[in-house]
Design a protein around this motif. Structure first.
Motif, short mmCIF file in Angstrom:
data_model
loop_
_atom_site.label_atom_id
_atom_site.label_comp_id
_atom_site.label_asym_id
_atom_site.label_seq_id
_atom_site.Cartn_x
_atom_site.Cartn_y
_atom_site.Cartn_z
N VAL A 661 0.85 -1.19 0.00
CA VAL A 661 0.00 0.00 0.00
C VAL A 661 0.89 1.24 0.00
CG1 VAL A 661 -1.84 1.24 1.18
CG2 VAL A 661 -1.76 -1.26 1.30
N ALA A 662 1.04 1.84 -1.16
CA ALA A 662 1.83 3.06 -1.29
C ALA A 662 0.89 4.26 -1.31
CB ALA A 662 2.67 3.01 -2.55
N ALA A 663 0.10 4.40 -0.26
CA ALA A 663 -0.99 5.38 -0.26
C ALA A 663 -0.46 6.80 -0.08
CB ALA A 663 -1.98 5.05 0.84
N THR A 664 -1.04 7.71 -0.87
CA THR A 664 -0.75 9.13 -0.72
C THR A 664 -1.97 9.89 -0.22
OG1 THR A 664 -1.34 9.53 -3.04
CG2 THR A 664 0.98 9.10 -2.53
N ALA A 665 -3.14 9.25 -0.24
CA ALA A 665 -4.35 9.90 0.24
C ALA A 665 -5.29 8.84 0.81
CB ALA A 665 -5.05 10.66 -0.89
N ALA A 666 -6.03 9.23 1.84
CA ALA A 666 -7.02 8.35 2.46
C ALA A 666 -8.32 9.11 2.61
CB ALA A 666 -6.53 7.87 3.83
N THR A 667 -9.40 8.53 2.10
CA THR A 667 -10.70 9.19 2.11
C THR A 667 -11.76 8.24 2.64
OG1 THR A 667 -10.06 10.40 0.11
CG2 THR A 667 -12.41 10.41 0.71
N VAL A 668 -12.54 8.69 3.61
CA VAL A 668 -13.67 7.90 4.09
C VAL A 668 -14.78 8.00 3.05
CG1 VAL A 668 -15.42 7.64 5.88
CG2 VAL A 668 -13.07 8.23 6.51
N VAL A 669 -15.18 6.84 2.51
CA VAL A 669 -16.23 6.85 1.48
C VAL A 669 -17.56 6.36 2.02
CG1 VAL A 669 -14.65 6.69 -0.46
CG2 VAL A 669 -15.44 4.60 0.63
N PHE A 670 -17.56 5.70 3.17
CA PHE A 670 -18.81 5.36 3.85
C PHE A 670 -18.52 5.11 5.31
CE2 PHE A 670 -22.10 2.62 5.54
CZ PHE A 670 -23.22 3.33 5.18
N LEU A 701 -15.37 2.71 5.87
CA LEU A 701 -14.78 2.23 4.63
C LEU A 701 -13.92 3.34 4.09
CD1 LEU A 701 -14.56 0.09 2.35
CD2 LEU A 701 -16.52 1.23 1.27
N VAL A 702 -12.62 3.05 3.95
CA VAL A 702 -11.64 4.06 3.56
C VAL A 702 -11.08 3.69 2.19
CG1 VAL A 702 -9.47 5.19 4.19
CG2 VAL A 702 -11.05 4.44 5.98
N ARG A 703 -11.02 4.68 1.30
CA ARG A 703 -10.37 4.49 0.00
C ARG A 703 -8.95 5.04 0.09
NH1 ARG A 703 -13.82 6.81 -3.49
NH2 ARG A 703 -12.79 8.84 -3.41
N LEU A 704 -7.99 4.21 -0.29
CA LEU A 704 -6.59 4.61 -0.33
C LEU A 704 -6.18 4.77 -1.78
CD1 LEU A 704 -5.23 2.07 2.31
CD2 LEU A 704 -5.79 4.47 2.71
N THR A 705 -5.57 5.87 -2.11
CA THR A 705 -5.15 6.12 -3.49
C THR A 705 -3.67 6.42 -3.53
OG1 THR A 705 -5.80 8.44 -3.26
CG2 THR A 705 -7.41 6.94 -4.24
N TRP A 706 -3.07 6.14 -4.69
CA TRP A 706 -1.66 6.46 -4.92
C TRP A 706 -1.40 6.67 -6.39
CZ3 TRP A 706 -2.77 1.74 -2.31
CH2 TRP A 706 -2.79 0.59 -3.10
#
Length: 706
Positions: A661-670, A701-706
Motif C-alpha cells: 500500500v503506497a498510499a498518498t491519500a485516504a478518504t472515508v467513502v462510507f 470504509l476508507v479508500r486509499l489512493t496512490w
C-alpha cells in the motif's frame, strides 16, 4: 511435451519464473519432493534420510517399514514404487509435471503437479492404478520432507491453524511445534528416526470445515510454507519429525481416521483429493494474494463472479424460517426501495406444520397455508414485478424421518451403515450417487426454477452425517462419503448447466463447507450464521484466507432499532465481499433507508474491482476479541480498507506496509463524513501511517489512493 524415461538425473528441477520444485530420484528408492523454493533461493541442503516419497501409500496386509506410530509415512507400498517416466507438458496458462511410478507387480501411480505462469501455488493430486487386487487404506495427495533440516524447529517453527466453529469462523492462531507437543528428542544421534509423533488436524464427516480450515502454514519467521486440502468431505493433514527435519503430508480420508478404504481390482484406478501448496516470504499478505489467484483460476466460470448482485435474504434477524405472505411482502417492497438486486426467501416456504417441519422435509413443495391469495406464485410474481431477481432456500441432501419420501425412494438411495438407515437430528441423508435420489432432486429443482422463474438458489446443509455410508455392505463408510461428496458437486454443476445463469449459493450451517472443492464449484458461499453485527468483523476479515472476496456472502443485518453507527458498522462489514442484506428492513425510517441506500450505492461503485483485488491485513490477522480491526482489498490502482472499532482506546495508529500500500491519500467513502467544518478528521494519513479516531462502536470504509 517432453517425456523422459530411464536415466533421469538425480535432482529434477521444475517450475516457473517464480518457484521451483526440487525432486530427488534414485534407481533404488522412490522419488521424493525435496523442496519448493522461490526463484532466487538456493537448493537447501537436505539429508536423504529425512525425505518422504512423493506419494505415501498404505495397503491392507502390507504394513509399514519401521515403527511409524500413527503417522502416515513409511508405507511399504510407497517404498516399493520407482520412477518410470516423467512428462513435462505445456498446458493453457501454465505447465504440468507428471511422475509415473510403479512397483511392477501391485501398483502404478501418477503424481501430478500443475503450476500456472507467474503463480507460486502448485496444485497436485495422485492417481493410483491397481495391477493386482489391493485394498488401499491411505494415499497422500501431497507429501514433502526434509523441511528445516538441522534447525531448532521445535522452537523456531510455528504452525498456523484456523479453528472454524459455528458462528465464530476463521479463527487463526500460530503455535510453536514444541508447544503443540512435537519436540526434538535428539534420538537421531542413536540412529532413530525421531519422535514417531505428529501434529495432526483431521476433519471427519460431511462438514468439511466445521472444526478447522483445511489450510495450514509452517512459518519460521523468514518464509512461510502453506498448503491446503481441496475436498468437500473428510480430510487429514499432519506434520512430523524425521531424521532432524520435518515432513508434512495431506490427504483426503484415511482408514485410521475416517473408516475409509478403497478396494481396487486390476486395471481400476482411484484419484485422490486435490491439494495445493506454495511458499512466500511476505507473510499473510503474500499467502492471501497467492491463494486468491489460485482460487480464481480453479473456480468454475460463472457470471455471478463479476456481476456481484446485492442479495436480500429474509432469514437472519428477520423471518427466521417463518415466511408468510403478510410478513414477506413488506420486506419485498423495502428491498426494492433500497435498490437490492435479488430477494431470496430462506427456509420455511414449504412448511404447513407451523414450524414443525424440521424432521418432515424432503419433498420441497410450497406451503398451501402460508401464502393465501395466490400462493407462493403470487409472492414471487410480486418480487419479479418490482424488478428483483427471485431466490429460494433448499436443503437438498436431507429427508426428514417423517417425510413420505422415506418410503417412496428405494432404501439404497439413503446413507446406511450395517443395514441401518443413518439418522441424524431427525433426518436421513440422500446418497447422490443413486439415480433415484438424483432424479428426485432434479425434478424438484427444475420445477421450482421454472415455476417461480428463479435466478438464485441457496443450498444449505445442517447435519453432519458421520463417517459415511457402506452402501449396503459394498464399501467402507468413508469411501461412500467421499463418492457422495463428489457426486454432490457434480449434481450442483449439472443444475447450473441446465439452468444457464442460475446462481447457486453454498451454505452448511454457516461456514461448515468452506473448502476448496466447494469454492471451485459454487459461485458464492455463506461465511457464517453469526447474528451479532459486532462479532462479524473478525469472521469477515479472516474469511479471505479461505475464499475469494467475490464469493464470500456476508450478512449485513439492519433494522429500525439500530443507531446510525450500528447501521454503518453492519454495512461496512459486508462491503468488501458480497452483501447479503438481512433483518427487518421494513422497520427502517426514511432517514435510515437513505443511509442504507448510500451504502449500496458505494458498493455498486466499487464492486467491479473486487474480482481482481487481493486481500491484505495491515494489522495482521484479526483476533476474536480485538478492539480495533482492519482488513482491505488492493490492486494496482489503490485499495479499500475497512476499519472497525469495538472498544479500547479512542485512537489507533496503523502503519501501512509500503510493499502493498503506497498510499498518498485516504478518504472515508462510507459513511459520508460529517460536513461541519469543526469536525475532527476521523482518518488522516501521513508518511504511510493512518491515524484513526472513531466513536465506539463504529466502522469506516476508507479508500486509499496512490
Amino acid at each position: 511435451m517432453a517425456t523422459t524415461t530411464a536415466g533421469i538425473e538425480r535432482d529434477l528441477a521444475w517450475g516457473n519464473a517464480m518457484v521451483t520444485l526440487h525432486i530427488t530420484t534414485a534407481p533404488d528408492a522412490p522419488p521424493a519432493l525435496r523442496a519448493i523454493t522461490l526463484a532466487d533461493e538456493p537448493v537447501p541442503d537436505v539429508a536423504t534420510a529425512s525425505l518422504v516419497p512423493v506419494v505415501e501409500v498404505s495397503i491392507a496386509g502390507d504394513g509399514k517399514l519401521g515403527t511409524a506410530g500413527k503417522r502416515h509415512v513409511d508405507g511399504a507400498a510407497a517404498q516399493r514404487l520407482r520412477l518410470c517416466a516423467v512428462r513435462d507438458e505445456t498446458v493453457p496458462g501454465g505447465r504440468r509435471l507428471t511422475l509415473e511410478l510403479s512397483d511392477d507387480a501391485t501398483l502404478a501411480a501418477e503424481v501430478v503437479y500443475e503450476l500456472a505462469d507467474g503463480a507460486t501455488v502448485v496444485r497436485t493430486h495422485v492417481e493410483l492404478t491397481a495391477m493386482a487386487p489391493v485394498a488401499v487404506e491411505h494415499v497422500s495427495s501431497f507429501a514433502l520432507g526434509g523441511l528445516f533440516h538441522g534447525r531448532d524447529w521445535d522452537r523456531s517453527v510455528r504452525l498456523w491453524r484456523a479453528a472454524n466453529p459455528w458462528s465464530g469462523e476463521y479463527r487463526w492462531s500460530a503455535t510453536s511445534l514444541g508447544d503443540l507437543g512435537l519436540v526434538d528428542v535428539r534420538m537421531t544421534r542413536y540412529g532413530q528416526v525421531g519422535t514417531k509423533n505428529r501434529v495432526a488436524t483431521t476433519s471427519t464427516g460431511a462438514w468439511s470445515t466445521s472444526e478447522h480450515l483445511p489450510l495450514h502454514v509452517l512459518d519460521d519467521g523468514r518464509q512461510q510454507l502453506f498448503w491446503q486440502v481441496e475436498n468437500n468431505g473428510a480430510w487429514h493433514t499432519e506434520v512430523g519429525d524425521r531424521h532432524d527435519g520435518l515432513y508434512l503430508l495431506a490427504s483426503g480420508p484415511t482408514w485410521h481416521e475416517h473408516q475409509w478404504r478403497v478396494d481396487l481390482s486390476p486395471g481400476e484406478s482411484f484419484r485422490t483429493a486435490d491439494a495445493s501448496f506454495g511458499v512466500t516470504r511476505d507473510g499473510w499478505d503474500g499467502i492471501g494474494a497467492a491463494l486468491t489467484g489460485h482460487r480464481r483460476r480453479a473456480a468454475l466460470p460463472h457470471p455471478d463472479h463479476v456481476a456481484l448482485p446485492i442479495v436480500f435474504n429474509d432469514f437472519l434477524n428477520g423471518l427466521m424460517s417463518d415466511p408468510t405472505t403478510h410478513r414477506v411482502l413488506p420486506l419485498v417492497e423495502a428491498a426494492a426501495d433500497l435498490g437490492v438486486d435479488v430477494y431470496c426467501m430462506d427456509a420455511g416456504w414449504y412448511d404447513d406444520e407451523d414450524g414443525g417441519w424440521w424432521d418432515s422435509v424432503g419433498e420441497w413443495r410450497p406451503s398451501v397455508n402460508r401464502f393465501p391469495g395466490g400462493g407462493l406464485d403470487a409472492v414471487m410474481d410480486r418480487v419479479h414485478a418490482l424488478g428483483l431477481g427471485a431466490g429460494l432456500w433448499l436443503e437438498p441432501e436431507v429427508v426428514g424421518r417423517r417425510s413420505a419420501l422415506v418410503d417412496v425412494l428405494p432404501p439404497d438411495a439413503f446413507f446406511s451403515v450395517a443395514g441401518h438407515r443413518t439418522l441424524e437430528w431427525g433426518r436421513h441423508q440422500l446418497d447422490l450417487r443413486h439415480p433415484a435420489a438424483r432424479a428426485h432432486l432434479d425434478g424438484r429443482v427444475d420445477d421450482l426454477v421454472r415455476r417461480f422463474r428463479l435466478d438464485y438458489l441457496k443450498l444449505d446443509y445442517n447435519i453432519d452425517i458421520g463417517p459415511g455410508t457402506d452402501g449396503g455392505g459394498r464399501e467402507t463408510p468413508g469411501h461412500g462419503l467421499l463418492e457422495h461428496s463428489r457426486a454432490h458437486l457434480d449434481w450442483v454443476r449439472d443444475v447450473m448447466r441446465r439452468h444457464d445463469g442460475l446462481t447457486i449459493e453454498g451454505c452448511a450451517a454457516g461456514g461448515s463447507r468452506g473448502d476448496g472443492a466447494s469454492a471451485a464449484t459454487f459461485p458464492l458461499l455463506s461465511l457464517t450464521d453469526q447474528q451479532d453485527h459486532r462479532l462479524m468483523p473478525p469472521i469477515v476479515a479472516g474469511s479471505s484466507t479461505a475464499l475469494t472476496p467475490e464469493q464470500s456472502g456476508v450478512w449485513a443485518s439492519v433494522d429500525g432499532s439500530m443507531t446510525d453507527e450500528d447501521l454503518a458498522f453492519s454495512l461496512c462489514t459486508s462491503m468488501l465481499g458480497r452483501i447479503h442484506l438481512a433483518g427487518r428492513i421494513d422497520t427502517l425510517s426514511e432517514r435510515q433507508r437513505t443511509l442504507v441506500r448510500s451504502a449500496l450505492d458505494v458498493y455498486r461503485g466499487l464492486r467491479d474491482r473486487i474480482p481482481s483485488m487481493v486481500p491484505f491485513w495491515p494489522a495482521g490477522l484479526p483476533g476474536w476479541h480485538d478492539d480495533w480491526l482492519a482488513y482491505g482489498l488492493r490492486d494496482a490502482d489503490g485499495a479499500y480498507l475497512v476499519v472497525w472499532r469495538r472498544g479500547g482506546p479512542a485512537t489507533w495508529r496503523l502503519a501501512l506496509d509500503p510493499r502493498w500500500v503506497a498510499a498518498t491519500a485516504a478518504t472515508v467513502v462510507f459513511p459520508e463524513p460529517a460536513s461541519a467544518p469543526t469536525t475532527v478528521p476521523e482518518v488522516t494519513l501521513s508518511d504511510g501511517v493512518l491515524d484513526l479516531a472513531l466513536p465506539v462502536p463504529a466502522a469506516r470504509l476508507v479508500r486509499l489512493t496512490w
